[in-house]
Design an enzyme around this catalytic site. Structure first.
Site, PDB file in Angstrom:
ATOM      1  N   GLY A 188       4.095   4.829  -4.073  1.00 26.63           N
ATOM      2  CA  GLY A 188       3.960   5.291  -2.492  1.00 26.63           C
ATOM      3  C   GLY A 188       2.831   5.103  -1.793  1.00 26.63           C
ATOM      4  O   GLY A 188       1.811   5.353  -2.194  1.00 26.63           O
ATOM      5  N   GLU A 233       2.083   6.458   2.491  1.00 28.13           N
ATOM      6  CA  GLU A 233       2.374   7.710   3.347  1.00 28.13           C
ATOM      7  C   GLU A 233       2.063   6.851   4.608  1.00 28.13           C
ATOM      8  O   GLU A 233       2.089   7.665   5.698  1.00 28.13           O
ATOM      9  CB  GLU A 233       1.536   8.975   3.183  1.00 28.13           C
ATOM     10  N   ASN A 234       2.617   5.642   4.884  1.00 26.39           N
ATOM     11  CA  ASN A 234       2.397   5.024   6.201  1.00 26.39           C
ATOM     12  C   ASN A 234       3.241   5.833   7.325  1.00 26.39           C
ATOM     13  O   ASN A 234       4.474   6.218   6.963  1.00 26.39           O
ATOM     14  CB  ASN A 234       2.875   3.590   6.226  1.00 26.39           C
ATOM     15  N   HIS A 285       5.899  14.041  -2.239  1.00 26.04           N
ATOM     16  CA  HIS A 285       4.571  13.590  -2.122  1.00 26.04           C
ATOM     17  C   HIS A 285       4.291  12.911  -0.917  1.00 26.04           C
ATOM     18  O   HIS A 285       3.374  13.352  -0.009  1.00 26.04           O
ATOM     19  CB  HIS A 285       4.018  12.800  -3.273  1.00 26.04           C
ATOM     20  N   GLU A 286       4.813  12.034  -0.623  1.00 29.78           N
ATOM     21  CA  GLU A 286       4.641  10.815   0.817  1.00 29.78           C
ATOM     22  C   GLU A 286       5.000  11.831   1.871  1.00 29.78           C
ATOM     23  O   GLU A 286       4.167  11.477   2.755  1.00 29.78           O
ATOM     24  CB  GLU A 286       5.215   9.558   0.525  1.00 29.78           C
ATOM     25  N   HIS A 316       2.288  14.347   3.093  1.00 33.16           N
ATOM     26  CA  HIS A 316       1.028  13.554   3.635  1.00 33.16           C
ATOM     27  C   HIS A 316       1.221  13.601   5.279  1.00 33.16           C
ATOM     28  O   HIS A 316       0.457  13.478   5.996  1.00 33.16           O
ATOM     29  CB  HIS A 316       1.090  12.163   3.380  1.00 33.16           C
ATOM     30  N   GLU A 359      -5.359  14.023  -0.952  1.00 33.65           N
ATOM     31  CA  GLU A 359      -4.464  13.854  -2.093  1.00 33.65           C
ATOM     32  C   GLU A 359      -4.231  15.207  -2.791  1.00 33.65           C
ATOM     33  O   GLU A 359      -3.468  15.548  -3.558  1.00 33.65           O
ATOM     34  CB  GLU A 359      -4.898  12.511  -3.278  1.00 33.65           C
ATOM     35  N   ASP A 374     -11.602   2.467  -4.042  1.00 34.40           N
ATOM     36  CA  ASP A 374     -10.153   2.295  -4.806  1.00 34.40           C
ATOM     37  C   ASP A 374     -10.331   2.767  -6.176  1.00 34.40           C
ATOM     38  O   ASP A 374      -9.370   2.981  -6.973  1.00 34.40           O
ATOM     39  CB  ASP A 374      -9.774   0.839  -4.994  1.00 34.40           C
ATOM     40  N   TYR A 421      -6.421  14.354  -7.296  1.00 36.89           N
ATOM     41  CA  TYR A 421      -4.902  14.812  -6.961  1.00 36.89           C
ATOM     42  C   TYR A 421      -4.855  16.191  -8.053  1.00 36.89           C
ATOM     43  O   TYR A 421      -4.640  17.204  -7.163  1.00 36.89           O
ATOM     44  CB  TYR A 421      -3.833  13.745  -7.637  1.00 36.89           C
ATOM     45  N   ARG A 475       3.319  -1.994 -10.151  1.00 39.79           N
ATOM     46  CA  ARG A 475       2.706  -1.011  -9.912  1.00 39.79           C
ATOM     47  C   ARG A 475       1.625  -0.494 -10.840  1.00 39.79           C
ATOM     48  O   ARG A 475       1.691  -0.470 -12.111  1.00 39.79           O
ATOM     49  CB  ARG A 475       3.693   0.216  -9.984  1.00 39.79           C
ATOM     50  N   LYS A 491      -0.550   1.998 -11.756  1.00 35.82           N
ATOM     51  CA  LYS A 491      -0.596   3.046 -12.530  1.00 35.82           C
ATOM     52  C   LYS A 491       0.515   2.889 -13.831  1.00 35.82           C
ATOM     53  O   LYS A 491       0.185   3.453 -14.952  1.00 35.82           O
ATOM     54  CB  LYS A 491      -0.059   4.248 -11.668  1.00 35.82           C
TER      55      LYS A 491
HETATM   56  N1  BES Z   1      -2.093   7.623  -0.569  1.00 30.68           N
HETATM   57  C1  BES Z   1      -1.597   7.425  -1.741  1.00 30.68           C
HETATM   58  C2  BES Z   1      -1.782   5.847  -2.569  1.00 30.68           C
HETATM   59  C3  BES Z   1      -3.118   5.623  -2.479  1.00 30.68           C
HETATM   60  C4  BES Z   1      -4.070   6.160  -2.900  1.00 30.68           C
HETATM   61  C5  BES Z   1      -3.457   4.204  -2.038  1.00 30.68           C
HETATM   62  C6  BES Z   1      -5.292   5.753  -2.922  1.00 30.68           C
HETATM   63  C7  BES Z   1      -4.873   3.450  -2.244  1.00 30.68           C
HETATM   64  C8  BES Z   1      -5.677   4.411  -2.670  1.00 30.68           C
HETATM   65  C9  BES Z   1      -0.194   7.782  -2.112  1.00 30.68           C
HETATM   66  O1  BES Z   1       0.330   8.881  -1.279  1.00 30.68           O
HETATM   67  C10 BES Z   1      -0.089   8.378  -3.608  1.00 30.68           C
HETATM   68  O2  BES Z   1      -0.581   9.314  -3.783  1.00 30.68           O
HETATM   69  N2  BES Z   1       0.855   7.629  -4.233  1.00 30.68           N
HETATM   70  C11 BES Z   1       1.201   7.817  -5.698  1.00 30.68           C
HETATM   71  C12 BES Z   1       2.310   8.728  -5.636  1.00 30.68           C
HETATM   72  C13 BES Z   1       2.322   9.763  -6.275  1.00 30.68           C
HETATM   73  C14 BES Z   1       1.304  10.640  -6.652  1.00 30.68           C
HETATM   74  C15 BES Z   1       3.765  10.557  -6.341  1.00 30.68           C
HETATM   75  C16 BES Z   1       1.086   6.615  -6.584  1.00 30.68           C
HETATM   76  O3  BES Z   1       1.026   5.645  -5.907  1.00 30.68           O
HETATM   77  O4  BES Z   1       0.962   6.815  -7.690  1.00 30.68           O
HETATM   78 ZN    ZN Z   2      -0.874  10.645  -1.906  1.00 30.57          ZN
END
Ligand code: BES
Ligand code: ZN
Length: 647
Positions: free
Chosen positions: A307, A309-310, A333-334, A337, A356, A412, A420, A594, A596
């Site tokens: 996600g 958080e735009n 989570h989002e 933010h 985060e 990144d 987190y 995705r 991750k």
């Molecule tokens: N802001 C992040 C996504 C992000 C972080 C993009 C760093 C680029 C660089 C977003 O809020 C996030 O943490 N997404 C997680 C989701 C989650 C922890 C539930 C993700 O994408 O895994």
């Molecule tokens: Zn986040």
């Protein structure tokens, strides 16, 4: 317990960073360079953003006005960006902006009499991480400057999808991902969270495309190819967002809803039905939601994150829509933010935990309120186990909440376990020491006090010292605070979380490993995603292929629609030589973008010659559908494996 590929990359990035050179274009601020600053006083360098060429102490953007045309055939955004500027340094004569792969056509500046003059500008050579510095000469310190430009089809912050790559197969799709430093690939701008600005946009597109932005989207807007947006609150550049495609809207409540392709929108609204309840919980704890609407845009599976958080329009992966709401903590989570990150923002990406870590803590409080303590505790244990595995491998420099300058070459590549999990753990530590009666109002007031500001970690420390430590003496020492924020590892004072439901899973796993007795289906029928995740997470590094076949026959892991399970199952299968899962693993990593979810499988594959071949073949097929951010990660893992002989 296994760690992800990210871990390995991170170690490499950290090492590379020490000798990191910026041949094409050195960072604007010499203080940002190399190891010399790694030992400097953290306070003095707290606000230096080594990832931006802009000079926000001299001149700042207060407002951005975009005029953009979306061209799907050319995979291009073209138009102009007009900056309303605040010249803080009255002797400054340049506006320095960040760009990456952008063609600048013209720059004009508004004079005091309202006329516009051409301005000279220079685009420097490209740095691999930072992009190209755009220097605009403005001897008169123009109150407004306008850059006319076009993006490249390879812009790192945009993905262009052909109709075939969408659910409906009829309309093309595009979306942005600006965090950390990709906004500069689709808008020339001061790409640092230190700078906050309001924005407006006028966007034209083909008529069949609906355009949305991180702004005041109107659920009833006519789909006519001509759209106007306003974001009246000041936001940092990484929250600039745009998407276009065959998108329809389904309300969840008065102020929340879902945008998605027509085939997806009902399912998504059902999965995310608790969004309004989440908003009510967050507001009760941390004060009013300040962004009017909260909508969720469900993107195609190639979205590189879970996600994003735009503001007013969270971007979300469709992989969390599994039909049983078991992955909706992503929405918590989002949404969180909206307080931690969008309202109070880190001033540089090296303070990532301010966004985060706080958000993961708030997310967990929302989950606890809606789904109970057991659910919240299971989430904590899963992420802390991940951290324990990651910390066995990564550079201690990356285990520090407030990163020293020069630690990371690419923002990144931060350690997510640190940012987190350790971040949220620290806040849970404070919560337990002070009690919720004190800590909840403290956090609420922190969000209020720094609302619409971007701050470094040092500001939080100052605030916590004055409002927690000094007001409630004897509970937490400054040394403890310092250890959490500036030392690697997890302090011994970290609160422990136990989960009786996970204890039962551990017992079931042990019984199976010891005696081959599969867990009782009466029990497993009630297992949530988190319990399955924990069941797999606790397996030894490798199993016998026959053992995996037995698990697969009983629980059908291969081919699972649940990405959290797939993310763990396929790497275990690959490491164990259970090749029957290869086809399903390849299908999964080709379909989903995705990062991750798929990187652990890629990194497990590249460890053997046969696996590397499968990774390369799958990547070759999947690549046209991957996002540039995911492509870069996969390329890096494959290139590293090719560079060294397989073990
Ligand atoms: N802001 C992040 C996504 C992000 C972080 C993009 C760093 C680029 C660089 C977003 O809020 C996030 O943490 N997404 C997680 C989701 C989650 C922890 C539930 C993700 O994408 O895994
Ligand atoms: Zn986040």
């Amino acid at each position: 317990m296994r760690s992800s590929i990210l871990t390995l990359c991170l170690a490499a990035i950290a090492v590379a960073a020490t000798g990191c050179s910026r041949d094409a274009a050195p960072p604007a601020d010499p203080a940002a360079k190399g190891a010399a600053v790694a030992t400097a006083d953290p306070k003095a360098v707290a606000e230096v953003d080594e990832y931006s060429y802009s000079q926000p102490d001299k001149v700042r953007t207060n407002d951005l006005a975009l005029q953009l045309k979306v061209d799907f055939d050319k995979k291009e955004l073209s138009g102009s960006a007009t900056y309303t500027l605040d010249w803080l340094d009255k002797s400054a004569t340049q506006l320095v902006l960040d760009t990456r792969d952008i063609t600048v056509e013209k720059v004009v500046g508004e004079r005091a009499d309202g006329k516009w003059d051409d301005l000279t500008f220079a685009v420097a050579g490209k740095d691999k991480v930072l992009g190209s510095k755009l220097t605009i000469e403005s001897p008169q310190r123009n109150p407004r400057i306008r850059v006319t430009y076009r993006t490249s089809p390879d812009a790192s912050g945009l993905q262009w999808l052909t109709p075939a790559m969408t659910e409906g197969k009829k309309t093309p799709f595009m979306f942005s991902q600006s965090q950390q430093i990709h906004a500069r690939s689709w808008v020339p701008l001061q790409d640092t969270p230190r700078v906050r600005f309001t924005y407006t946009a006028h966007v034209t597109s083909p008529q069949d495309a609906m355009v949305l932005m991180s702004a005041d989207n109107d659920p009833n807007a006519a789909r006519d190819g001509d759209y106007s947006f306003a974001m009246p609150q000041k936001i940092p550049s990484y929250l600039l967002a745009i998407a276009a495609g065959d998108l329809t809207f389904q309300p969840i409540s008065e102020r929340a809803g879902v945008w998605a392709e027509p085939a997806m929108v009902k399912k998504a609204a059902t999965e995310f039905a608790d969004t309004e309840k989440m908003m009510v919980t967050a507001e009760r704890l941390y004060g009013p939601y300040r962004w009017q609407r909260y909508d969720i845009l469900v993107l195609p599976p190639s979205f590189p994150y879970g996600g994003m958080e735009n503001p007013r329009l969270t971007f979300a992966t469709p992989t969390v829509i599994v039909g049983d709401k078991s992955l909706v903590s992503l929405v918590a989570h989002e949404l969180a933010h909206s307080w931690s990150g969008n309202l109070v923002t880190f001033s540089t990406p090296k303070d990532g935990w301010l966004n985060e870590g706080f958000t993961s803590y708030v997310e967990n409080r929302i989950v606890e309120d809606l789904y109970g303590k057991e659910a919240a505790d299971m989430e904590k244990v899963i992420s802390r186990n991940e951290l324990a595995a990651e910390y066995k491998e990564i550079d201690p420099k990356l285990q520090v909440l407030a990163l020293r300058p020069g630690t990371l070459s690419d923002p990144d590549g931060a350690s997510s376990s640190t940012v987190y999990t350790k971040g949220a753990w620290f806040l849970q530590f404070l919560e337990e020491r002070y009690g919720r009666d004190v800590f909840d109002p403290f956090l609420k007031e922190y969000f209020n006090h720094f609302a619409f500001q971007s701050i470094p970690t040092t500001k939080f420390i100052e605030y916590a010292k004055a409002n927690l430590l000094a007001k409630h003496p004897g509970k937490v020492s400054e040394a403890e605070l310092d250890e959490w924020i500036y030392q690697p590892g997890v302090p011994a004072s970290a609160p422990k979380t136990v989960s009786p439901r996970f204890d039962a899973v551990d017992a079931a796993r042990t019984a199976w490993l010891d005696a081959g007795t599969l867990p009782d289906t009466v029990a497993t029928a009630k297992w949530s995603t988190q319990e399955w995740v924990h069941f797999i997470d606790g397996m030894p590094d490798t199993l016998k292929p026959g053992q995996l076949a037995a698990l697969d026959a009983a629980y059908h892991f291969s081919g699972t629609p649940n990405g959290e399970i797939a993310q763990r199952w396929y790497p275990l299968a690959v490491r164990s030589g259970y090749t029957q899962a290869n086809a399903a693993a390849a299908e999964f990593i080709a379909r989903v973008g995705r990062r991750k979810l798929i990187m652990p499988t890629y990194s497990a594959l590249v460890k053997t010659p046969e696996g590397l071949k499968l990774a390369q073949d799958t990547f070759a097929k999947a690549r046209p559908g991957y996002h540039p951010i995911t492509t870069a990660s996969v390329e890096e893992v494959i290139a590293k494996a090719q560079a060294k002989p397989a073990q």
